[in-house]
Design a protein around this motif. Structure first.
Motif, PDB file in Angstrom:
ATOM      1  N   MET A 125       0.835  -1.202   0.000  1.00  0.00           N
ATOM      2  CA  MET A 125       0.000   0.000   0.000  1.00  0.00           C
ATOM      3  C   MET A 125       0.870   1.252   0.000  1.00  0.00           C
ATOM      4  SD  MET A 125      -3.016  -1.192  -0.124  1.00  0.00           S
ATOM      5  CE  MET A 125      -4.131   0.137   0.317  1.00  0.00           C
ATOM      6  N   PRO A 126       0.437   2.271  -0.697  1.00  0.00           N
ATOM      7  CA  PRO A 126      -0.821   2.359  -1.442  1.00  0.00           C
ATOM      8  C   PRO A 126      -0.710   2.021  -2.914  1.00  0.00           C
ATOM      9  CG  PRO A 126       0.119   4.530  -1.263  1.00  0.00           C
ATOM     10  CD  PRO A 126       1.079   3.600  -0.568  1.00  0.00           C
ATOM     11  N   ALA A 133       0.018  -7.834  -4.077  1.00  0.00           N
ATOM     12  CA  ALA A 133      -0.369  -6.515  -3.579  1.00  0.00           C
ATOM     13  C   ALA A 133      -1.742  -6.119  -4.089  1.00  0.00           C
ATOM     14  CB  ALA A 133       0.665  -5.473  -4.000  1.00  0.00           C
ATOM     15  N   MET A 134      -2.010  -6.405  -5.348  1.00  0.00           N
ATOM     16  CA  MET A 134      -3.309  -6.061  -5.914  1.00  0.00           C
ATOM     17  C   MET A 134      -4.419  -6.880  -5.277  1.00  0.00           C
ATOM     18  SD  MET A 134      -2.199  -5.531  -9.915  1.00  0.00           S
ATOM     19  CE  MET A 134      -3.820  -4.973 -10.439  1.00  0.00           C
ATOM     20  N   ALA A 138      -7.541  -5.206  -3.149  1.00  0.00           N
ATOM     21  CA  ALA A 138      -8.944  -5.498  -3.431  1.00  0.00           C
ATOM     22  C   ALA A 138      -9.748  -5.748  -2.161  1.00  0.00           C
ATOM     23  CB  ALA A 138      -9.043  -6.710  -4.362  1.00  0.00           C
ATOM     24  N   LEU A 139      -9.056  -6.057  -1.060  1.00  0.00           N
ATOM     25  CA  LEU A 139      -9.728  -6.339   0.210  1.00  0.00           C
ATOM     26  C   LEU A 139      -9.702  -5.147   1.166  1.00  0.00           C
ATOM     27  CD1 LEU A 139      -8.312  -9.932   0.694  1.00  0.00           C
ATOM     28  CD2 LEU A 139     -10.707  -9.368   0.271  1.00  0.00           C
ATOM     29  N   ALA A 210      -9.428 -15.270   2.104  1.00  0.00           N
ATOM     30  CA  ALA A 210      -8.958 -14.555   0.916  1.00  0.00           C
ATOM     31  C   ALA A 210      -7.500 -14.123   1.058  1.00  0.00           C
ATOM     32  CB  ALA A 210      -9.841 -13.338   0.653  1.00  0.00           C
ATOM     33  N   PHE A 211      -7.067 -13.853   2.285  1.00  0.00           N
ATOM     34  CA  PHE A 211      -5.672 -13.501   2.529  1.00  0.00           C
ATOM     35  C   PHE A 211      -4.765 -14.731   2.543  1.00  0.00           C
ATOM     36  CE2 PHE A 211      -7.083  -9.378   4.662  1.00  0.00           C
ATOM     37  CZ  PHE A 211      -6.524  -8.568   3.691  1.00  0.00           C
ATOM     38  N   GLY A 212      -5.332 -15.915   2.512  1.00  0.00           N
ATOM     39  CA  GLY A 212      -4.540 -17.132   2.519  1.00  0.00           C
ATOM     40  C   GLY A 212      -4.251 -17.687   3.890  1.00  0.00           C
TER      41      GLY A 212
END
Length: 226
Positions: A125-126, A133-134, A138-139, A210-212
């Motif tokens: 970020m950012p 990173a993308m 998205a989250l 979603a973050f794994g």
């Protein structure tokens, strides 16, 4: 943990900087002369190459971030022992990172962890442009929305403010990494005993996946349901 598609087996429970912060239970001074020695003792019993690299990546991101010393102090305290066993540094969290980072670096190198695994983490970020990173970006809105649940608390902590804690998490989200901010958010819920609705808890599980993350990072806070 920056890549949601890798390292799942190391991420079932808490890890990285939030994991080490949470290791300071109220009896840690019995076995260590100071917080750095405790961290090395803790890591010495269970840390492998990947867990050390994940921790160092978190520490490097925080050390190089635009977070203020006061914000770092608030974030460090979030995973700490709710009974007050976590060490306090009088607002000197930047100095604490300067102590912890070289100590963990030396340990990691002694175990064959190459600097390339952590010393230059990809931008998140950012404006990170990598695929991981993308995926994190998205989250961002999801983590920000989940943070609104911090408005309800069942525990007042003298000298602390849930508003200031939420703002520190939000700044970490904006300038460091949504995944790391998510872990700090989970611990902030626990620190202030914030009740989680079934819908909020389910969403925490979804975002964590979603973050794994593995199965137990969120479920460790299941007691907050209600």
């Amino acid at each position: 943990m920056h890549d949601p598609e890798s390292q799942h087996e190391w991420l079932a429970f808490d890890f990285g900087v939030t994991g080490i912060c949470g290791s300071y239970h109220n009896d840690w001074p019995l076995d260590a002369s100071g917080p750095v020695e405790h961290a090395l003792n803790y890591l010495g019993t269970q840390a492998d190459h990947t867990s050390l690299a994940l921790l160092l990546e978190d520490l490097v991101r925080l050390d190089r971030s635009a977070l203020s010393t006061a914000e770092l102090d608030v974030l460090w305290q979030a995973p700490g022992d709710p009974l007050g066993g976590s060490p306090t540094f009088g607002g000197g969290e930047g100095a604490w990172l300067k102590q912890l980072l070289p100590a963990v670096t030396q340990l990691a190198r002694s175990r064959g962890v190459h600097d390339s695994a952590w010393a230059e983490p990809s931008a998140c970020m950012p404006d990170g442009t990598g695929s991981a990173a993308m995926a994190h970006q998205a989250l961002t809105s999801e983590v920000l929305q989940l943070g609104t649940a911090l408005k309800r608390t069942r525990l007042e902590r003298p000298g602390e403010s849930v508003v200031i804690s939420r703002e520190a998490v939000e700044h970490c989200l904006a300038v460091v990494c949504p995944e790391l901010a998510f872990r700090f958010l989970l611990h902030t819920f626990a620190r202030y005993d914030c009740p989680l609705s079934p819908g909020t808890y389910a969403r925490l599980e979804e975002v964590s996946r979603a973050f794994g993350h593995g199965a137990y990072l969120v479920s460790a806070h299941r007691y907050l349901l209600g």
